[in-house]
Design a protein around this motif. Structure first.
Motif, PDB file in Angstrom:
ATOM      1  N   HIS A 153      19.086 -15.577 -17.961  1.00 37.30           N
ATOM      2  CA  HIS A 153      20.506 -15.721 -17.651  1.00 37.30           C
ATOM      3  C   HIS A 153      20.752 -15.297 -16.197  1.00 37.30           C
ATOM      4  O   HIS A 153      19.940 -14.618 -15.574  1.00 37.30           O
ATOM      5  N   TYR A 154      21.873 -15.725 -15.659  1.00 39.71           N
ATOM      6  CA  TYR A 154      22.242 -15.513 -14.255  1.00 39.71           C
ATOM      7  C   TYR A 154      22.098 -14.041 -13.833  1.00 39.71           C
ATOM      8  O   TYR A 154      21.534 -13.731 -12.792  1.00 39.71           O
ATOM      9  N   GLU A 155      22.601 -13.132 -14.661  1.00 37.21           N
ATOM     10  CA  GLU A 155      22.604 -11.708 -14.315  1.00 37.21           C
ATOM     11  C   GLU A 155      21.189 -11.129 -14.209  1.00 37.21           C
ATOM     12  O   GLU A 155      20.979 -10.123 -13.541  1.00 37.21           O
ATOM     13  N   ALA A 156      20.222 -11.762 -14.844  1.00 36.47           N
ATOM     14  CA  ALA A 156      18.845 -11.258 -14.822  1.00 36.47           C
ATOM     15  C   ALA A 156      18.221 -11.342 -13.432  1.00 36.47           C
ATOM     16  O   ALA A 156      17.238 -10.662 -13.148  1.00 36.47           O
ATOM     17  N   TYR A 157      18.813 -12.153 -12.562  1.00 35.29           N
ATOM     18  CA  TYR A 157      18.297 -12.269 -11.195  1.00 35.29           C
ATOM     19  C   TYR A 157      18.901 -11.220 -10.266  1.00 35.29           C
ATOM     20  O   TYR A 157      18.592 -11.196  -9.081  1.00 35.29           O
ATOM     21  N   GLU A 158      19.793 -10.410 -10.830  1.00 30.90           N
ATOM     22  CA  GLU A 158      20.452  -9.327 -10.107  1.00 30.90           C
ATOM     23  C   GLU A 158      21.088  -9.859  -8.820  1.00 30.90           C
ATOM     24  O   GLU A 158      22.011 -10.646  -8.893  1.00 30.90           O
ATOM     25  N   ASP A 159      20.606  -9.477  -7.652  1.00 31.64           N
ATOM     26  CA  ASP A 159      21.225  -9.916  -6.392  1.00 31.64           C
ATOM     27  C   ASP A 159      20.534 -11.124  -5.761  1.00 31.64           C
ATOM     28  O   ASP A 159      20.771 -11.448  -4.606  1.00 31.64           O
ATOM     29  N   PHE A 160      19.635 -11.770  -6.487  1.00 26.56           N
ATOM     30  CA  PHE A 160      18.891 -12.930  -5.987  1.00 26.56           C
ATOM     31  C   PHE A 160      18.144 -12.601  -4.690  1.00 26.56           C
ATOM     32  O   PHE A 160      18.060 -13.428  -3.782  1.00 26.56           O
ATOM     33  N   ASP A 161      17.580 -11.396  -4.610  1.00 23.55           N
ATOM     34  CA  ASP A 161      16.867 -10.961  -3.407  1.00 23.55           C
ATOM     35  C   ASP A 161      15.609 -11.772  -3.125  1.00 23.55           C
ATOM     36  O   ASP A 161      15.099 -11.762  -2.007  1.00 23.55           O
ATOM     37  N   GLN A 162      15.097 -12.452  -4.133  1.00 26.65           N
ATOM     38  CA  GLN A 162      13.850 -13.203  -3.965  1.00 26.65           C
ATOM     39  C   GLN A 162      14.080 -14.719  -4.000  1.00 26.65           C
ATOM     40  O   GLN A 162      13.146 -15.486  -4.233  1.00 26.65           O
ATOM     41  N   LEU A 163      15.286 -15.147  -3.711  1.00 22.72           N
ATOM     42  CA  LEU A 163      15.637 -16.567  -3.779  1.00 22.72           C
ATOM     43  C   LEU A 163      14.722 -17.424  -2.900  1.00 22.72           C
ATOM     44  O   LEU A 163      14.273 -18.492  -3.314  1.00 22.72           O
ATOM     45  N   GLU A 164      14.413 -16.959  -1.703  1.00 21.11           N
ATOM     46  CA  GLU A 164      13.581 -17.763  -0.794  1.00 21.11           C
ATOM     47  C   GLU A 164      12.140 -17.901  -1.278  1.00 21.11           C
ATOM     48  O   GLU A 164      11.391 -18.720  -0.757  1.00 21.11           O
ATOM     49  N   ASN A 165      11.756 -17.119  -2.277  1.00 17.00           N
ATOM     50  CA  ASN A 165      10.441 -17.258  -2.889  1.00 17.00           C
ATOM     51  C   ASN A 165      10.475 -18.173  -4.121  1.00 17.00           C
ATOM     52  O   ASN A 165       9.535 -18.186  -4.905  1.00 17.00           O
ATOM     53  N   GLY A 166      11.576 -18.877  -4.287  1.00 19.45           N
ATOM     54  CA  GLY A 166      11.672 -19.804  -5.422  1.00 19.45           C
ATOM     55  C   GLY A 166      12.006 -19.122  -6.723  1.00 19.45           C
ATOM     56  O   GLY A 166      11.634 -19.581  -7.792  1.00 19.45           O
ATOM     57  N   ILE A 167      12.723 -18.012  -6.626  1.00 22.97           N
ATOM     58  CA  ILE A 167      13.068 -17.242  -7.811  1.00 22.97           C
ATOM     59  C   ILE A 167      14.582 -17.251  -7.994  1.00 22.97           C
ATOM     60  O   ILE A 167      15.313 -16.671  -7.205  1.00 22.97           O
ATOM     61  N   GLY A 168      15.015 -17.974  -9.021  1.00 22.80           N
ATOM     62  CA  GLY A 168      16.432 -18.049  -9.321  1.00 22.80           C
ATOM     63  C   GLY A 168      17.104 -19.301  -8.790  1.00 22.80           C
ATOM     64  O   GLY A 168      18.280 -19.533  -9.061  1.00 22.80           O
TER      65      GLY A 168
END
Length: 172
Positions: A153-168
């Protein structure tokens, strides 16, 4: 692969947060994976950055049957000892291309091996959420796709700190 001078420059200019590829905290395995004989204790370098109040996000490039399974758990647990200065860790699959002449053969992740990664890391996320107040470790979307798991779920990605690594990216 940074020199002490380069690390000192990062600290001097307060470059934060900084992204660091770790792959493993096992020195011998690190030598093998990097193809050199440098005896580097990556935790010492990370601690130096964290002690200087540089926020660090790490990435583990996962290679099937090399730094996965028990070795992955050891690396994640070692890195968790540096939280909260080490804010998060991404687990991403190694990128495979046709341009690998004279390099060791790498096995791509398949449904079963990707499922194992998702299961292992999800279990650690639950442990860290209770212990550290953060999931701390995040899995690349590619592992969910390969394993045919639903995305968290969306909240599991917390602050999306790893977005540029293809996470979230898929959930976002």
């Amino acid at each position: 692969n940074l020199s002490d001078d380069e690390i000192d420059r990062i600290i001097k200019y307060r470059i934060s947060p900084i992204k660091v590829s770790v792959h493993t905290t096992d020195s011998e395995l690190r030598k093998y994976m990097m193809g050199n004989d440098k005896d580097i204790d990556i935790l010492i370098y990370l601690k130096k950055l964290i002690d200087a109040r540089i926020t660090v996000d790490c990435q583990i490039v996962l290679v099937r049957d090399v730094n996965d399974k028990d070795r992955l758990i050891k690396t994640i647990n070692d890195l968790s000892s540096l939280n909260p200065g080490l804010r998060s860790v991404a687990v991403v699959p190694v990128g495979l291309t046709k341009h690998r002449e004279k390099l060791i053969e790498l096995k791509p992740f398949d449904k079963e091996s990707a499922w194992e990664v998702v299961s292992q890391v999800t279990e650690l996320q639950n442990k860290f959420l209770k212990k550290l107040g953060t999931r701390f470790i995040f899995i690349a979307d590619e592992f969910y796709i390969l394993s045919e798991n639903d995305f968290p779920h969306y909240e599991a990605y917390e602050d999306f700190d790893q977005l540029e690594n293809g996470i979230g990216m898929c959930r976002l």
